[in-house]
Motif scaffolding. Structure first.
Motif, short mmCIF file in Angstrom:
data_model
loop_
_atom_site.label_atom_id
_atom_site.label_comp_id
_atom_site.label_asym_id
_atom_site.label_seq_id
_atom_site.Cartn_x
_atom_site.Cartn_y
_atom_site.Cartn_z
N VAL A 140 0.86 -1.19 0.00
CA VAL A 140 0.00 0.00 0.00
C VAL A 140 0.88 1.23 0.00
N ALA A 141 0.53 2.23 -0.81
CA ALA A 141 1.24 3.50 -0.82
C ALA A 141 0.37 4.54 -1.53
N PRO A 142 0.45 5.80 -1.12
CA PRO A 142 1.11 6.31 0.08
C PRO A 142 0.20 6.19 1.29
N LEU A 143 0.78 6.44 2.48
CA LEU A 143 0.05 6.38 3.73
C LEU A 143 0.01 7.78 4.36
N ARG A 144 -0.54 7.87 5.59
CA ARG A 144 -0.70 9.17 6.24
C ARG A 144 -0.17 9.09 7.65
N GLU A 145 1.11 9.34 7.81
CA GLU A 145 1.78 9.23 9.09
C GLU A 145 1.53 7.89 9.77
N PRO A 146 1.94 6.80 9.15
CA PRO A 146 1.74 5.48 9.78
C PRO A 146 2.57 5.36 11.04
N MET A 147 2.04 4.66 12.02
CA MET A 147 2.71 4.55 13.31
C MET A 147 2.97 3.12 13.76
N CYS A 148 2.00 2.22 13.58
CA CYS A 148 2.14 0.89 14.16
C CYS A 148 1.37 -0.11 13.33
N PRO B 174 -12.53 -6.59 10.86
CA PRO B 174 -12.26 -5.96 9.56
C PRO B 174 -13.22 -4.84 9.20
N GLU B 175 -14.28 -4.67 9.97
CA GLU B 175 -15.20 -3.55 9.73
C GLU B 175 -14.81 -2.33 10.55
N ASP C 279 -6.28 -5.90 -1.48
CA ASP C 279 -7.00 -4.64 -1.39
C ASP C 279 -6.81 -4.05 0.01
N TYR C 280 -7.03 -2.78 0.13
CA TYR C 280 -6.89 -2.12 1.41
C TYR C 280 -7.91 -1.00 1.52
N LYS C 281 -8.21 -0.61 2.75
CA LYS C 281 -9.15 0.49 2.95
C LYS C 281 -9.00 1.03 4.37
N GLU C 282 -9.40 2.27 4.54
CA GLU C 282 -9.54 2.84 5.87
C GLU C 282 -10.83 2.31 6.45
N ILE C 283 -10.74 1.60 7.57
CA ILE C 283 -11.94 0.96 8.12
C ILE C 283 -12.55 1.75 9.26
N ASP C 284 -11.80 2.68 9.86
CA ASP C 284 -12.35 3.41 11.00
C ASP C 284 -11.41 4.54 11.37
N SER C 285 -11.84 5.33 12.33
CA SER C 285 -10.97 6.37 12.89
C SER C 285 -11.33 6.57 14.34
N TRP D 76 -3.02 -1.39 10.28
CA TRP D 76 -2.06 -0.37 10.67
C TRP D 76 -2.81 0.90 11.05
N ILE D 77 -2.21 1.62 11.98
CA ILE D 77 -2.82 2.86 12.46
C ILE D 77 -1.96 4.04 12.04
N GLU D 78 -2.61 5.20 11.96
CA GLU D 78 -1.93 6.43 11.58
C GLU D 78 -2.15 7.47 12.67
N ARG D 79 -1.16 8.35 12.84
CA ARG D 79 -1.12 9.20 14.02
C ARG D 79 -2.37 10.06 14.19
N LYS D 80 -2.95 10.49 13.09
CA LYS D 80 -4.10 11.38 13.19
C LYS D 80 -5.39 10.63 13.53
N GLY D 81 -5.29 9.29 13.71
CA GLY D 81 -6.44 8.57 14.23
C GLY D 81 -7.05 7.55 13.30
N THR D 82 -6.56 7.41 12.07
CA THR D 82 -7.16 6.48 11.13
C THR D 82 -6.66 5.06 11.37
N ILE D 83 -7.56 4.10 11.09
CA ILE D 83 -7.27 2.67 11.25
C ILE D 83 -7.53 2.01 9.90
N ASN D 84 -6.58 1.21 9.45
CA ASN D 84 -6.61 0.69 8.08
C ASN D 84 -6.39 -0.81 8.08
N LEU D 85 -6.80 -1.42 6.95
CA LEU D 85 -6.68 -2.88 6.83
C LEU D 85 -6.25 -3.24 5.43
#
Length: 1012
Positions: A158-166, A247-248, A193-199, A177-186
């Motif tokens: 996956v690329a690009p990301l948004r400040e990935p952290m863990c 995954p939701e 395939d990938y998507k932002e699943i929550d924040s 994976w999570i991103e610093r501003k609060g997004t959660i991705n799978l």
């Protein structure tokens, strides 16, 4: 017999035998004794008692099979890790190794047992060495072979990301994976395939945000995930909460706050926030010291003045009643509470300190890792910014630590291997005594815990801005260390992507600023043995977190270049190894990607390859469009009659049924326009004072030509002239790697090669100020250039209120000034915009012109038959002054560039000292137009003042042995030589050198091209 011929003999004699066959042969037949010498060049060593002596510049496994003794004259640090692995296996088989005189051998702890057994010795007697003969038994080998690098695969998921952290990976290899501003991705590997699943709503000031994620060991059944985040609101704190994660997304109603860590939000920095779980279900969480350190001159922040608690790390890291600057260990219970496991640093009743504390004395333990079988905890602790040692304390170090038991790791009183800081009064500037690592004492007014602290534990591995002798290969410059996982081969091996046994029980670590991944080896007791490269900056963009999945693959988050921003080069990658048969690689080449119908196309797969050289490949072509066409073969031809767009799929399959694909698109029914600039003089150079006469030709098979179907107003034609670097140089430093290096000014090139771009941006503030802000403040000050150059070299602190700038001691003053020149240039008036010009004309040039002239043209045609898509052609030609600096050659052999980037045109090419027999010495320039050029002028010098044998130079077209165009002799008494020419057209040109003196050394400065 030379070692080269010996190696060739062995490979010829055993062309297809495996390693075991070689061992049997050597064991069954008594071989003459062989002393193998590893040296950087030739060796003068006299060794008695050996039938044969062979010298190598690199040790290969097949060399050691017959070696009775190995003498290493090279510095141990120059041996690569493939050589070291071979030598370790040789020693396990009973080999004997002698090192030439060394004080000690760093970063090779695997040798320690062999020193004890006497198989490895250091001998400082260089005369007539009498060496023991090995008695080899290769069945004793235990160390696995280091895997071949061509079996490591790197895949961008996956690329690009948004400040990935863990990152966290499920048993099914679903990647969260999570991103610093609060997004959660799978990322779903089954669908690719990938998507932002929550924040999650988070506070993102300072370094806070959504920071840590770990899955419960029983996640497959309970779907619990532990999340470290900074809740929004006025109360400064961190939460570690348990959520139900699917995954939701997160079940927000399921949140239970497990533990709360009070913080301060008045000043930055150091939030940490990583999470780990051991085999007993204990949860480890890292917390930073939550301290503003940048007013401490790069030393330790011990500011006890009133109202300065945020500047004093003693309130947190060395405070036994504070949860910050720690690694906590708790046991989450099913109801959302937690208990204290046995064996933490302080008693469970809290009488000595917070019972949750496992490790104290941390600064910024940003990432955690574990050897779960041994219950060893690792973490990377990012150190302070100072880069000098003084009475106040040591130069700053980053640390990699191991805790096999609870402990105090020293911050803010100690760094690295317990290098002590002095107590310092920020009010008076009075320097007190240095702290005692055996009896650290916290007397700060901001301390709410115990005064007397546990003894300080030294770091396992540590490094500073400069190269570190004790831990070589970690590089130099800015630092930001982290750790990943300890690899467990036996937990992974059944999954199919696993790393080889060679990496079993080794710790994977990374550096965000230096763009590397390293592998750290430890012995059975957890003592450091060595650190070796795994991936370096050639393929990484600021790694920030990584973990092994249950499938045995290593998943890595790359943050990208630049702090607190959504970097274009951030990505999620997967690293794994291929075993047995490797799939081929498919590459398509088409003789035409567009054209009028009927369109004849040759499809070539000759660029495809298979790393398993004995595999047979099958090539299948599937062409889909208005016509369906199927072809086979590495090269195939067909004629396309129906106009339209066609998708070309190449399938390359080996004889083991492994396959790879590649795609291309072609358009039939419309030929791409042809745009060509023609020049009266030359298409590479112009000559100052002489007008540049040009004409643009535009041809399109369907539309016609200029003034005959194509209106000149439909063609965008422009001219830009500029001095120095290309005036389209990057708007972002992060884009530098993707740019052509042609024309980049030295200062920008130096920034590209250094760590400057990690902390600065051109237009925006990052950790450091933007280059625009620096230029605004300083570029009118005539002494600022000198001052800033010294700060770049020596480092600085406090000039922008929030940060220390690391030192760059390897920069010369000249290099630093080049960087300042570039920074000052960012606020210059914009480079001249392109001016519209006619399709033909004459451009006057001044006699003192230093400009480059870039001609550009663009035309989009009207489409083809049956509404075939329009096609656009863009062409550009840049004419430069008729001089080529030798050091800018596109390729060379037998030469090296003398001087640094900052020296600009004062650099030159210098021929090397020793020329091997038959070696071709040359340098070459690509695509040079020789039309109307009748003479070349070479500027040169001989290195030896007493040189008296001339050097012959030949000019060849296309290759070093291509068509001979001209030649001349370089006489030691002269500085210039001339070469007559009568040629035309563009091609690569090669300057080939030879002499009756095999040791000639000559410097080539530049080549001038003269008109007739």
């Amino acid at each position: 017999m030379s070692i080269r011929s010996m190696r060739s003999w062995k490979r010829l004699f055993f062309p297809s035998w495996g390693f075991i066959s070689l061992l049997v042969l050597w064991a069954c037949e008594r071989q003459p004794s062989l002393l193998l010498i590893r040296a950087d060049a030739t060796s003068e060593t006299q060794a008695l008692g050996f039938d044969t002596v062979a010298v190598v510049t690199q040790v290969l496994p097949e060399d050691l099979i017959a070696a009775s003794h190995l003498l290493i004259e090279s510095a141990p640090a120059t041996l690569d890790f493939n050589e070291r692995n071979s030598i370790e296996r040789y020693l396990e088989a009973g080999g004997e190794v002698t090192f030439a005189c060394q004080d000690t051998i760093y970063n090779w702890g695997q040798l320690l047992p062999f020193f004890k057994s006497g198989q490895v010795v250091i001998d400082c007697d260089e005369q007539n060495l009498s060496l023991r003969l090995a008695d080899l038994d290769y069945s004793l080998i235990k160390t696995p072979e280091k895997p071949a690098p061509d079996r490591l695969k790197r895949q961008v998921l996956v690329a690009p990301l948004r400040e990935p952290m863990c990152i966290a990976v499920t048993e099914e290899s679903m990647v969260y994976w999570i991103e610093r501003k609060g997004t959660i991705n799978l990322y779903n590997p089954r669908t690719d395939d990938y998507k932002e699943i929550d924040s999650l709503a988070v506070y993102t000031g300072e370094e806070d945000g959504l920071l840590g994620l770990v899955l419960d060991p029983n996640y497959k059944h309970n779907q619990w995930a532990y999340v470290f985040y900074s809740p929004p609101g006025d109360e400064p704190k961190q939460h570690v909460s348990r959520f139900r994660l699917t995954p939701e997304g997160l079940d927000h109603d399921s949140e239970i706050v497990i533990i709360e860590i009070p913080t301060q939000r008045d000043e930055c920095c150091h939030s940490a926030g990583d999470l780990e779980i051991d085999l007993e279900g204990n949860l480890y969480l890292s917390t930073g010291d939550d301290t503003f350190s940048r007013d401490s001159d790069g030393f330790t922040p011990l500011d006890e003045r009133p109202g300065r608690s945020a500047w004093d790390s003693q309130k947190s890291s060395s405070n036994t009643l504070d949860l910050r600057g720690k690694i906590l260990r708790i046991h989450p219970e099913a109801d959302g509470s937690y208990t204290i496991p046995d064996g933490n640093l302080f008693a469970k009743d809290g009488s000595e300190g917070r019972p949750e504390i496992y490790v104290m004395g941390a600064r910024n333990p940003f990432t955690l890792g574990m050897n779960k079988k041994k219950n060893w905890l690792f973490w990377g602790d990012v150190g302070p910014d100072g880069n000098v040692t003084s009475e106040r304390g040591p130069s700053a170090h980053d640390e990699i630590n191991i805790a096999k038991a609870p402990g105090n790791y020293g911050w803010p009183y100690f760094n690295a291997d317990n290098k002590a800081y002095a107590d310092y009064d920020f009010e008076t500037g009075v320097l007190g005594p240095k702290f005692d690592p055996q009896h650290p004492v916290n007397t700060s007014v901001n301390n709410t815990g115990a005064k007397d602290l546990p003894p300080a534990v030294p770091a396992m591995l540590y490094y500073t801005f400069d190269e570190t002798e004790q831990f070589p290969r970690v590089g130099k410059g800015s630092r930001s260390v982290g750790v990943g996982d300890v690899y467990d081969y036996y937990e992974m091996k059944r999954k199919g992507f696993q790393f080889p046994l060679y990496y079993h029980n080794k710790l994977f670590a990374f550096d965000w600023a230096r763009d590397w991944i390293m592998v750290i080896s430890l012995d059975e007791e957890g003592n450091f043995l060595s650190i070796e490269p795994f991936l370096d900056k050639s393929v990484l963009a600021s790694p920030i977190n990584m973990t092994f999945g249950p499938d045995g693959a290593l998943y890595v988050l790359e943050y990208g270049i630049g702090y607190f921003t959504d970097n274009y080069d951030s990505k999620l990658i997967r690293l794994d190894f291929t075993y047995g048969n490797r799939a081929p690689e498919a590459n398509i080449e088409l003789s035409a990607t567009n054209g009028s119908v009927p369109l004849e196309v040759t499809f070539s797969a000759k660029g495809s390859l298979d790393l398993d050289e004995t595999d047979e490949l099958e090539y299948i072509w599937l062409i889909e469009g208005p016509q369906e066409i199927n072809l086979t073969g590495a090269e195939a031809k067909t004629t396309i009659a129906e106009p339209g767009e066609y998708e070309v799929l190449l399938v390359v399959k080996d004889n083991h049924n492994a396959s790879a694909t590649s795609r291309a698109t072609l358009i039939a029914g419309n030929a791409k326009p042809e745009l060509t600039f023609e020049f009266a003089d030359n298409s590479t150079f112009y000559w100052p004072g002489r007008s540049i006469q040009y004409q643009l030709s535009v041809k399109d098979k369907e539309d016609g030509t200029l003034e005959n179907g194509i209106d000149e107003n439909e063609v965008a034609i422009s001219l830009t002239h500029y001095e120095g670097s290309d005036n389209r140089a990057p708007a972002s430093l992060a884009l530098l790697d993707g740019m052509s290096q042609e024309g980049i000014v030295p200062g920008l090139r130096l920034i590209q090669l250094s760590d400057c771009r990690s902390c600065h941006k051109i237009n925006e503030k990052s950790i450091g100020p933007s280059f625009h802000d620096v230029a605004d403040r300083y570029d009118k000050d005539y002494i600022a250039k000198e001052v800033l150059a010294k700060k770049i070299i020596g480092g600085g602190v406090g000039n922008w209120g929030d940060g220390a700038m690391p030192a760059h001691p390897d920069f010369t003053v000249k290099a630093a000034k080049e960087i300042v020149d570039f920074i000052f240039s960012v606020n210059d008036a914009p480079a001249q915009e392109a001016e519209r010009i006619k399709a033909s004309g004459a451009i006057p040039t001044g006699t003192k012109s230093k400009s480059n002239y870039r001609f550009e043209a663009k035309y989009t045609d009207h489409g083809g038959v049956k509404n075939t898509a329009s096609l656009t052609t863009i062409t550009e030609v840049t004419l430069t002054l008729p001089v080529k600096q030798a050091e800018s050659a596109d390729s060379y052999n037998g030469f090296g560039v003398e001087g640094g980037v900052e020296d600009g045109d004062r650099r030159y090419l210098l021929s090397k000292e020793a020329v091997e027999e038959g070696e071709v010495i040359y340098f070459a320039f690509e695509d040079i137009d020789l039309t109307h050029i009748r003479r070349l002028e070479l500027t040169y010098f001989f290195m030896a003042k007493d040189a008296d044998i001339p050097v012959k130079v030949e000019l060849h077209r296309g290759s070093a042995n291509g068509q001979l165009l001209s030649s001349c002799e370089l006489n030691p008494k002269d500085k210039q030589a001339y070469m007559s020419l009568d040629s035309k057209g563009s091609s690569d040109i090669y300057f080939v050198f030879s002499s009756q003196d095999p040791n000639f050394r000559i410097g080539i400065d530049q080549i001038k091209f003269h008109l007739n």
